[in-house]
Scaffold this motif. Sequence first.
Motif, PDB file in Angstrom:
ATOM      1  N   SER A  99      32.614  24.554   8.251  1.00  0.00           N
ATOM      2  CA  SER A  99      32.979  23.823   9.208  1.00  0.00           C
ATOM      3  C   SER A  99      33.132  24.474  10.637  1.00  0.00           C
ATOM      4  O   SER A  99      32.994  25.801  10.379  1.00  0.00           O
ATOM      5  CB  SER A  99      34.338  23.165   9.256  1.00  0.00           C
ATOM      6  OG  SER A  99      35.551  24.101   9.317  1.00  0.00           O
ATOM      7  N   SER A 120      32.020  25.050  19.121  1.00  0.00           N
ATOM      8  CA  SER A 120      31.087  23.611  18.968  1.00  0.00           C
ATOM      9  C   SER A 120      30.086  23.433  20.036  1.00  0.00           C
ATOM     10  O   SER A 120      28.726  23.274  19.577  1.00  0.00           O
ATOM     11  CB  SER A 120      32.166  22.315  18.935  1.00  0.00           C
ATOM     12  OG  SER A 120      31.327  21.153  18.646  1.00  0.00           O
ATOM     13  N   ILE A 124      22.761  21.909  11.635  1.00  0.00           N
ATOM     14  CA  ILE A 124      24.244  21.236  11.274  1.00  0.00           C
ATOM     15  C   ILE A 124      24.016  20.280  10.054  1.00  0.00           C
ATOM     16  O   ILE A 124      23.284  19.523   9.947  1.00  0.00           O
ATOM     17  CB  ILE A 124      24.937  20.601  12.467  1.00  0.00           C
ATOM     18  CG1 ILE A 124      24.863  21.544  13.696  1.00  0.00           C
ATOM     19  CG2 ILE A 124      25.979  20.148  12.033  1.00  0.00           C
ATOM     20  CD1 ILE A 124      25.704  22.925  13.525  1.00  0.00           C
ATOM     21  N   ASP A 125      24.655  20.568   8.975  1.00  0.00           N
ATOM     22  CA  ASP A 125      24.897  19.820   7.736  1.00  0.00           C
ATOM     23  C   ASP A 125      26.123  19.058   7.827  1.00  0.00           C
ATOM     24  O   ASP A 125      27.446  19.735   8.186  1.00  0.00           O
ATOM     25  CB  ASP A 125      24.512  20.502   6.623  1.00  0.00           C
ATOM     26  CG  ASP A 125      23.261  21.324   6.218  1.00  0.00           C
ATOM     27  OD1 ASP A 125      22.308  20.996   6.919  1.00  0.00           O
ATOM     28  OD2 ASP A 125      23.130  22.294   5.659  1.00  0.00           O
ATOM     29  N   ASP A 126      26.405  17.852   7.479  1.00  0.00           N
ATOM     30  CA  ASP A 126      27.274  16.928   7.169  1.00  0.00           C
ATOM     31  C   ASP A 126      28.114  17.338   5.908  1.00  0.00           C
ATOM     32  O   ASP A 126      27.222  17.472   5.003  1.00  0.00           O
ATOM     33  CB  ASP A 126      27.241  15.459   7.299  1.00  0.00           C
ATOM     34  CG  ASP A 126      26.683  14.796   8.571  1.00  0.00           C
ATOM     35  OD1 ASP A 126      27.261  15.276   9.772  1.00  0.00           O
ATOM     36  OD2 ASP A 126      26.022  14.024   8.769  1.00  0.00           O
ATOM     37  N   HIS A 127      29.135  17.679   6.087  1.00  0.00           N
ATOM     38  CA  HIS A 127      29.972  18.097   4.747  1.00  0.00           C
ATOM     39  C   HIS A 127      31.328  17.216   4.932  1.00  0.00           C
ATOM     40  O   HIS A 127      32.271  18.004   5.397  1.00  0.00           O
ATOM     41  CB  HIS A 127      30.170  19.640   5.015  1.00  0.00           C
ATOM     42  CG  HIS A 127      30.818  20.359   3.788  1.00  0.00           C
ATOM     43  ND1 HIS A 127      30.423  20.197   2.725  1.00  0.00           N
ATOM     44  CD2 HIS A 127      32.122  20.834   3.595  1.00  0.00           C
ATOM     45  CE1 HIS A 127      31.044  20.952   1.889  1.00  0.00           C
ATOM     46  NE2 HIS A 127      32.102  21.095   2.594  1.00  0.00           N
ATOM     47  N   ARG A 147      34.057  15.144   6.542  1.00  0.00           N
ATOM     48  CA  ARG A 147      34.225  15.056   7.888  1.00  0.00           C
ATOM     49  C   ARG A 147      33.866  15.721   8.844  1.00  0.00           C
ATOM     50  O   ARG A 147      33.769  15.859   9.967  1.00  0.00           O
ATOM     51  CB  ARG A 147      35.590  14.437   7.876  1.00  0.00           C
ATOM     52  CG  ARG A 147      36.101  13.341   6.926  1.00  0.00           C
ATOM     53  CD  ARG A 147      37.437  12.679   7.226  1.00  0.00           C
ATOM     54  NE  ARG A 147      38.293  13.568   8.204  1.00  0.00           N
ATOM     55  CZ  ARG A 147      39.702  13.491   8.134  1.00  0.00           C
ATOM     56  NH1 ARG A 147      39.960  12.560   7.218  1.00  0.00           N
ATOM     57  NH2 ARG A 147      40.342  14.069   8.942  1.00  0.00           N
ATOM     58  N   SER A 148      33.643  17.033   8.200  1.00  0.00           N
ATOM     59  CA  SER A 148      33.053  18.261   8.835  1.00  0.00           C
ATOM     60  C   SER A 148      31.652  18.508   9.121  1.00  0.00           C
ATOM     61  O   SER A 148      30.835  17.804   8.443  1.00  0.00           O
ATOM     62  CB  SER A 148      33.753  19.520   8.194  1.00  0.00           C
ATOM     63  OG  SER A 148      34.893  19.466   7.782  1.00  0.00           O
ATOM     64  N   LYS A 149      31.264  19.226  10.010  1.00  0.00           N
ATOM     65  CA  LYS A 149      29.974  19.671  10.275  1.00  0.00           C
ATOM     66  C   LYS A 149      29.600  21.091  10.076  1.00  0.00           C
ATOM     67  O   LYS A 149      30.615  21.946  10.351  1.00  0.00           O
ATOM     68  CB  LYS A 149      29.640  19.847  11.897  1.00  0.00           C
ATOM     69  CG  LYS A 149      29.917  18.261  12.139  1.00  0.00           C
ATOM     70  CD  LYS A 149      28.744  17.278  11.963  1.00  0.00           C
ATOM     71  CE  LYS A 149      29.025  15.858  12.651  1.00  0.00           C
ATOM     72  NZ  LYS A 149      28.119  14.927  11.943  1.00  0.00           N
ATOM     73  N   ARG A 150      28.814  21.486   8.995  1.00  0.00           N
ATOM     74  CA  ARG A 150      28.711  22.890   8.395  1.00  0.00           C
ATOM     75  C   ARG A 150      27.486  23.618   9.204  1.00  0.00           C
ATOM     76  O   ARG A 150      26.456  22.890   9.032  1.00  0.00           O
ATOM     77  CB  ARG A 150      28.418  22.656   6.973  1.00  0.00           C
ATOM     78  CG  ARG A 150      27.998  23.912   6.190  1.00  0.00           C
ATOM     79  CD  ARG A 150      27.532  23.787   4.870  1.00  0.00           C
ATOM     80  NE  ARG A 150      28.951  23.505   4.098  1.00  0.00           N
ATOM     81  CZ  ARG A 150      29.137  23.263   2.822  1.00  0.00           C
ATOM     82  NH1 ARG A 150      27.949  23.168   2.080  1.00  0.00           N
ATOM     83  NH2 ARG A 150      30.189  23.186   2.091  1.00  0.00           N
TER      84      ARG A 150
END
Length: 135
Positions: free
Chosen positions: A68, A84, A98-101, A103-106
């Motif tokens: 994240s 960010s 940026i990958d969705d992980h 609720r986080s952004k990886r």
Amino acid sequence: MSQTLHVQIGTRPDRSDLKETLASIDDGETVEPEPSRLVVESLETFGRVFRATNLELLEAIAEHEPDSIRELARLVDRHPPEVSENVSELEDYGLVRIDDHGRSKRPRVWYDEIEISGDVPLRNLGDSSDATATP
């Protein structure tokens, strides 16, 4: 296998051979892929994108693969909103994915190293009042 991102400072590369390459593909010929390339059109933009804080983020992402933005911020000991914002800028230039992980952004990088090339003009760099050089 190591992946290299080639960064060029200056004008966009010559694409005059693109028509021939496309014709070769249409004819079923094997065409070697071009290396991944980012063209930064000015030295000022290059300096902003590759400033020390952004390089620190790229290194931390490559080395630690954080899950994240918050984890990345902890790794570099900075505030998450600031990290960010920097990661978004790096994403805009194609340096970070940026990958969705959940609720986080990886944040992810797909290359292992950056190769930089280009000419740095010594004249007409803009206002030189910021720096003074003596022979």
